[in-house]
Design a protein around this motif. Sequence first.
Motif, PDB file in Angstrom:
ATOM      1  N   SER A 182     -38.487  86.947 -30.171  1.00  0.00           N
ATOM      2  CA  SER A 182     -39.190  86.261 -31.267  1.00  0.00           C
ATOM      3  C   SER A 182     -39.467  84.801 -30.920  1.00  0.00           C
ATOM      4  CB  SER A 182     -38.373  86.346 -32.565  1.00  0.00           C
ATOM      5  OG  SER A 182     -37.139  85.662 -32.444  1.00  0.00           O
ATOM      6  N   ASN A 220     -41.156  99.714 -38.981  1.00  0.00           N
ATOM      7  CA  ASN A 220     -41.015  98.307 -39.350  1.00  0.00           C
ATOM      8  C   ASN A 220     -39.906  97.604 -38.581  1.00  0.00           C
ATOM      9  OD1 ASN A 220     -43.070  98.393 -41.316  1.00  0.00           O
ATOM     10  ND2 ASN A 220     -41.642  99.281 -42.815  1.00  0.00           N
ATOM     11  N   GLY A 221     -39.370  98.256 -37.548  1.00  0.00           N
ATOM     12  CA  GLY A 221     -38.279  97.672 -36.782  1.00  0.00           C
ATOM     13  C   GLY A 221     -38.568  97.669 -35.289  1.00  0.00           C
ATOM     14  N   TYR A 222     -37.546  97.294 -34.519  1.00  0.00           N
ATOM     15  CA  TYR A 222     -37.685  97.160 -33.074  1.00  0.00           C
ATOM     16  C   TYR A 222     -36.482  97.780 -32.379  1.00  0.00           C
ATOM     17  CZ  TYR A 222     -41.130  93.694 -34.508  1.00  0.00           C
ATOM     18  OH  TYR A 222     -42.211  93.079 -35.096  1.00  0.00           O
ATOM     19  N   GLN A 246     -41.648  98.859 -30.671  1.00  0.00           N
ATOM     20  CA  GLN A 246     -41.770  98.717 -32.119  1.00  0.00           C
ATOM     21  C   GLN A 246     -41.751 100.106 -32.732  1.00  0.00           C
ATOM     22  OE1 GLN A 246     -45.167  96.518 -33.487  1.00  0.00           O
ATOM     23  NE2 GLN A 246     -44.417  96.403 -35.587  1.00  0.00           N
ATOM     24  N   SER A 301     -33.153  96.897 -34.473  1.00  0.00           N
ATOM     25  CA  SER A 301     -33.092  95.788 -35.413  1.00  0.00           C
ATOM     26  C   SER A 301     -34.310  95.839 -36.321  1.00  0.00           C
ATOM     27  CB  SER A 301     -33.053  94.449 -34.673  1.00  0.00           C
ATOM     28  OG  SER A 301     -33.164  93.356 -35.566  1.00  0.00           O
ATOM     29  N   SER A 302     -34.109  95.440 -37.572  1.00  0.00           N
ATOM     30  CA  SER A 302     -35.249  95.386 -38.498  1.00  0.00           C
ATOM     31  C   SER A 302     -36.138  94.184 -38.207  1.00  0.00           C
ATOM     32  CB  SER A 302     -34.746  95.308 -39.941  1.00  0.00           C
ATOM     33  OG  SER A 302     -33.936  94.151 -40.121  1.00  0.00           O
ATOM     34  N   ARG A 303     -35.593  93.215 -37.436  1.00  0.00           N
ATOM     35  CA  ARG A 303     -36.366  92.032 -37.056  1.00  0.00           C
ATOM     36  C   ARG A 303     -36.431  91.939 -35.543  1.00  0.00           C
ATOM     37  NH1 ARG A 303     -34.207  86.931 -40.425  1.00  0.00           N
ATOM     38  NH2 ARG A 303     -36.194  86.130 -39.649  1.00  0.00           N
TER      39      ARG A 303
END
Length: 250
Positions: free
Chosen positions: A82, A42-44, A39, A74-76
């Motif tokens: 996930s 704010n991203g991964y 992490q 990635s921002s998510r």
Amino acid sequence: MTSSAVQLRPRLPIVTTRLLVTVRDPHTRAYRPVGFLVQLGNGYQFSYLRREVQLDTFRPLPGLAQAAKAAVSSSRLFPLFSERVISVRRPDRHVSLDALGLPLDAAPMEVLARSHGQRVGDTIELLPAPEVGPGEAVAFTFLTHGVRYLDSNEESRLSSLRRGEGLHLRPEPTNEVNPKAQLVTDTDDVRLGWLPDPLIEVLRDIEDLQLSVERVNGPQVGFHFRLLVRLDGRISPEQELFSGPEWETV
């Protein structure tokens, strides 16, 4: 049978920003490291281990083929990971998080670190991979493997554990799957499960190891969540955790 509360150094807060991604070998059924999930703000970011992509048998993880050439960001959270976070739509989410000692608003990386991100019949497991420098203190948790193989007396002892009790590691050279296997035992050497295989080599760089019960759950949660162990220690002065050629990423 005696029990003891471990006299730990001041308990460090456990902050999870990096996870070791491991995959179970279909033949040996042992888990091997394949990459890191990190992490960043704010991203991964995900990156494969260099030695993994150099194997003739290398197969990229679903949705992460591009990372075989360079780390991907990635921002998510990547879908592969996930979907392993306990969903807010699951009616039993609060039960699972409570079994892991987590609040309902736990961050995704915290949930993955404590649950190992496993699903029934899955071959992927995520383990804590703290970013810790030489000589620094380190703390993380792990779920014991192999609880299903305990006998009735060992199962009874597992159920009687209390938070803070001291635990030990014992080599098991007769283990047919992995001669380097490490058993987790109580202070009377009663078997309680096994240390996840990918962490065995990591522990050689940690000094003054102390293991204790972080969370123990009844059989209703399933084998995988029965025993959560906390590890405290200090990194060797000349070593950085997860460093060296075997941990280099592409």
